[in-house]
Write a protein that holds these residues in place. Sequence first.
Motif, mmCIF file in Angstrom:
data_model
loop_
_atom_site.group_PDB
_atom_site.id
_atom_site.type_symbol
_atom_site.label_atom_id
_atom_site.label_comp_id
_atom_site.label_asym_id
_atom_site.label_seq_id
_atom_site.Cartn_x
_atom_site.Cartn_y
_atom_site.Cartn_z
ATOM 1 N N ASN A 27 0.811 -1.220 0.000
ATOM 2 C CA ASN A 27 0.000 0.000 0.000
ATOM 3 C C ASN A 27 0.845 1.272 0.000
ATOM 4 N N ARG A 28 2.124 1.174 -0.269
ATOM 5 C CA ARG A 28 3.001 2.340 -0.302
ATOM 6 C C ARG A 28 2.648 3.214 -1.508
ATOM 7 N N VAL A 29 2.578 4.521 -1.299
ATOM 8 C CA VAL A 29 2.164 5.445 -2.350
ATOM 9 C C VAL A 29 3.212 5.501 -3.461
ATOM 10 N N THR A 30 4.485 5.674 -3.076
ATOM 11 C CA THR A 30 5.564 5.705 -4.067
ATOM 12 C C THR A 30 6.389 4.437 -3.918
ATOM 13 N N PRO A 31 6.333 3.544 -4.907
ATOM 14 C CA PRO A 31 7.091 2.294 -4.804
ATOM 15 C C PRO A 31 8.595 2.549 -4.736
ATOM 16 N N VAL A 32 9.296 1.712 -3.993
ATOM 17 C CA VAL A 32 10.733 1.827 -3.818
ATOM 18 C C VAL A 32 11.388 0.610 -4.469
ATOM 19 N N GLU A 33 12.446 0.865 -5.230
ATOM 20 C CA GLU A 33 13.173 -0.223 -5.874
ATOM 21 C C GLU A 33 14.059 -0.931 -4.852
ATOM 22 N N TYR A 34 14.168 -2.242 -4.977
ATOM 23 C CA TYR A 34 15.073 -3.027 -4.137
ATOM 24 C C TYR A 34 15.546 -4.220 -4.947
ATOM 25 N N ASP A 35 16.670 -4.776 -4.561
ATOM 26 C CA ASP A 35 17.260 -5.905 -5.266
ATOM 27 C C ASP A 35 16.596 -7.198 -4.790
ATOM 28 N N ARG A 36 15.743 -7.770 -5.618
ATOM 29 C CA ARG A 36 15.006 -8.978 -5.232
ATOM 30 C C ARG A 36 15.943 -10.165 -4.990
ATOM 31 N N HIS A 37 16.983 -10.283 -5.800
ATOM 32 C CA HIS A 37 17.922 -11.396 -5.638
ATOM 33 C C HIS A 37 18.657 -11.294 -4.302
ATOM 34 N N LEU A 38 19.112 -10.096 -3.969
ATOM 35 C CA LEU A 38 19.812 -9.887 -2.699
ATOM 36 C C LEU A 38 18.882 -10.141 -1.521
ATOM 37 N N TYR A 39 17.613 -9.723 -1.635
ATOM 38 C CA TYR A 39 16.653 -9.958 -0.564
ATOM 39 C C TYR A 39 16.409 -11.452 -0.370
ATOM 40 N N ARG A 40 16.330 -12.207 -1.448
ATOM 41 C CA ARG A 40 16.114 -13.647 -1.354
ATOM 42 C C ARG A 40 17.294 -14.326 -0.641
ATOM 43 N N GLU A 41 18.517 -13.902 -0.956
ATOM 44 C CA GLU A 41 19.689 -14.469 -0.283
ATOM 45 C C GLU A 41 19.704 -14.106 1.198
ATOM 46 N N ARG A 42 19.389 -12.859 1.518
ATOM 47 C CA ARG A 42 19.381 -12.417 2.914
ATOM 48 C C ARG A 42 18.330 -13.184 3.705
ATOM 49 N N ASN A 43 17.181 -13.395 3.102
ATOM 50 C CA ASN A 43 16.114 -14.135 3.759
ATOM 51 C C ASN A 43 16.561 -15.573 4.033
ATOM 52 N N GLY A 44 17.260 -16.179 3.097
ATOM 53 C CA GLY A 44 17.771 -17.536 3.296
ATOM 54 C C GLY A 44 18.749 -17.618 4.462
ATOM 55 N N VAL A 45 19.601 -16.614 4.574
ATOM 56 C CA VAL A 45 20.572 -16.573 5.674
ATOM 57 C C VAL A 45 19.850 -16.407 7.006
ATOM 58 N N GLU A 46 18.847 -15.533 7.068
ATOM 59 C CA GLU A 46 18.095 -15.332 8.307
ATOM 60 C C GLU A 46 17.365 -16.607 8.728
#
Length: 81
Positions: free
Chosen positions: A25-44
């Motif tokens: 529901n964010r008004v202005t979408p923010v770009e982020y690195d999906r690949h990096l997020y997937r790796e970080r999530n795996g580590v967590e």
Amino acid sequence: GYDAESNRQAIRSQGAEPCIPPRRNRVTPVEYDRHLYRERNGVERFFGRVKQYRRVATRYDKKARNFLGFVWLAAIGIILA
């Protein structure tokens, strides 16, 4: 919570690039690195599984080398399971 601009600014002030996916529901979408997020999530998730071992979570071992040895043992057990 995590998507707040103040959190992003605090991360940038420490010299890191935030990798937080925006809320839908964010008004202005923010770009982020999906690949990096997937790796970080795996580590967590991996650390969460290692902490399921009581000896790691409560830090029974007094010496760092013994603690690290059991963390390695728990990691090997998780990977092989």
